[in-house]
Design an enzyme around this catalytic site. Structure first.
Site, short mmCIF file in Angstrom:
data_model
loop_
_atom_site.label_atom_id
_atom_site.label_comp_id
_atom_site.label_asym_id
_atom_site.label_seq_id
_atom_site.Cartn_x
_atom_site.Cartn_y
_atom_site.Cartn_z
N ASP A 30 0.94 -1.41 -0.11
CA ASP A 30 -0.56 -0.03 0.27
C ASP A 30 0.81 1.59 0.34
O ASP A 30 1.91 1.24 0.31
CB ASP A 30 -1.03 0.07 1.23
CG ASP A 30 -2.10 1.14 1.04
OD1 ASP A 30 -2.89 0.24 0.81
OD2 ASP A 30 -1.54 2.16 0.82
N ASN A 86 -12.89 -3.36 2.87
CA ASN A 86 -13.62 -2.60 2.91
C ASN A 86 -14.66 -2.68 1.41
O ASN A 86 -14.43 -2.62 0.42
CB ASN A 86 -12.87 -1.19 2.76
CG ASN A 86 -12.18 -0.76 4.50
OD1 ASN A 86 -12.09 -1.23 5.16
ND2 ASN A 86 -10.83 -0.30 3.94
N GLN A 93 -14.53 2.65 1.39
CA GLN A 93 -13.65 1.87 0.35
C GLN A 93 -13.30 3.05 -0.39
O GLN A 93 -14.45 3.74 -1.02
CB GLN A 93 -14.54 0.98 -0.08
CG GLN A 93 -13.75 0.46 -1.89
CD GLN A 93 -14.67 -0.66 -1.87
OE1 GLN A 93 -15.91 -1.22 -1.92
NE2 GLN A 93 -13.60 -1.43 -3.71
N HIS A 99 -10.85 -5.43 -3.09
CA HIS A 99 -9.07 -5.63 -2.51
C HIS A 99 -9.39 -5.90 -1.07
O HIS A 99 -10.37 -5.74 -0.24
CB HIS A 99 -7.95 -4.27 -2.87
CG HIS A 99 -8.22 -3.13 -2.73
ND1 HIS A 99 -9.17 -2.20 -3.01
CD2 HIS A 99 -8.54 -2.16 -1.36
CE1 HIS A 99 -9.40 -1.37 -2.66
NE2 HIS A 99 -9.11 -1.56 -1.49
N HIS A 101 -6.75 -6.10 2.38
CA HIS A 101 -6.02 -5.03 2.47
C HIS A 101 -4.94 -6.31 4.43
O HIS A 101 -5.85 -6.83 5.12
CB HIS A 101 -6.14 -4.36 3.75
CG HIS A 101 -6.47 -3.02 3.45
ND1 HIS A 101 -6.33 -1.68 2.92
CD2 HIS A 101 -8.04 -2.91 2.71
CE1 HIS A 101 -7.24 -0.64 1.93
NE2 HIS A 101 -8.28 -1.10 2.00
P1 5GP Z 1 -10.21 1.95 0.25
O1 5GP Z 1 -9.63 2.52 0.62
O2 5GP Z 1 -10.36 1.47 -0.97
O3 5GP Z 1 -10.27 0.15 0.65
O4 5GP Z 1 -7.86 1.70 0.01
C1 5GP Z 1 -7.98 1.82 -0.96
C2 5GP Z 1 -5.97 1.26 -0.57
O5 5GP Z 1 -5.61 1.43 -2.00
C3 5GP Z 1 -5.53 2.27 0.32
O6 5GP Z 1 -5.23 1.74 1.62
C4 5GP Z 1 -4.75 3.34 -0.58
O7 5GP Z 1 -3.40 4.03 0.22
C5 5GP Z 1 -3.80 3.03 -1.60
N1 5GP Z 1 -3.38 2.80 -3.02
C6 5GP Z 1 -4.43 3.91 -3.72
N2 5GP Z 1 -3.82 4.89 -4.61
C7 5GP Z 1 -2.37 3.57 -4.36
C8 5GP Z 1 -1.29 3.58 -5.47
O8 5GP Z 1 -1.34 4.55 -6.44
N3 5GP Z 1 -0.56 3.22 -5.21
C9 5GP Z 1 -0.88 1.54 -3.89
N4 5GP Z 1 0.14 1.25 -4.21
N5 5GP Z 1 -1.77 2.01 -2.89
C10 5GP Z 1 -3.09 3.64 -4.00
#
Ligand code: 5GP
Length: 113
Positions: A30, A86, A93, A99, A101
């Site tokens: 992440d 999420n 999300q 995805h 985590h």
């Molecule tokens: P969500 O909130 O959708 O469950 O989690 C999205 C995750 O994607 C977040 O923890 C955020 O830090 C990560 N993320 C967003 N953009 C990028 C990216 O360009 N590269 C990587 N490696 N992680 C990302």
């Protein structure tokens, strides 16, 4: 499904710190880690959220769960990790490509925030 930044990572159009890859899924660190180990595990198949999964995705979802274990073992955290998904904006999300985590390396409280 609308393309997300994760599609670009799958297609190697933008860089990511990839820790595991096979035909069905990809795992990478992440960009904004919330724990010493914070890895995202995603299906290569575009699926906005888990709620969109269908019975035909059963094998894929099982495959991803086993991939999570492989990643945890590779990272040396198989004994203690937290797996978070999420599903939907209301659950936090932000990227609408399903995805998990994988978080590890620090204490975790319960219930989660
Ligand atoms: P969500 O909130 O959708 O469950 O989690 C999205 C995750 O994607 C977040 O923890 C955020 O830090 C990560 N993320 C967003 N953009 C990028 C990216 O360009 N590269 C990587 N490696 N992680 C990302």
């Amino acid at each position: 499904m609308a393309e997300t930044i994760f599609t670009k990572i799958i297609n190697k159009e933008i860089p990511a710190d990839i820790v595991y890859e096979d035909d069905w899924c990809l795992a990478f660190r992440d960009i904004n880690p919330r724990a010493p180990v914070h890895i995202l595990i995603i299906p290569k198949k575009a699926m906005a959220q888990l709620n969109d999964a269908e019975s035909g995705d059963r094998e894929l979802l099982g495959h991803i769960m086993l991939a999570v274990n492989r990643v945890a073992e590779k990272e040396g955290v198989a004994d203690a990790y937290r797996l978070v998904l999420n599903n939907g904006a209301g659950a936090g999300q932000e990227i609408f490509h399903m995805h998990f985590h994988l978080l590890a390396g620090r204490p975790f409280s319960w219930p989660p925030g």
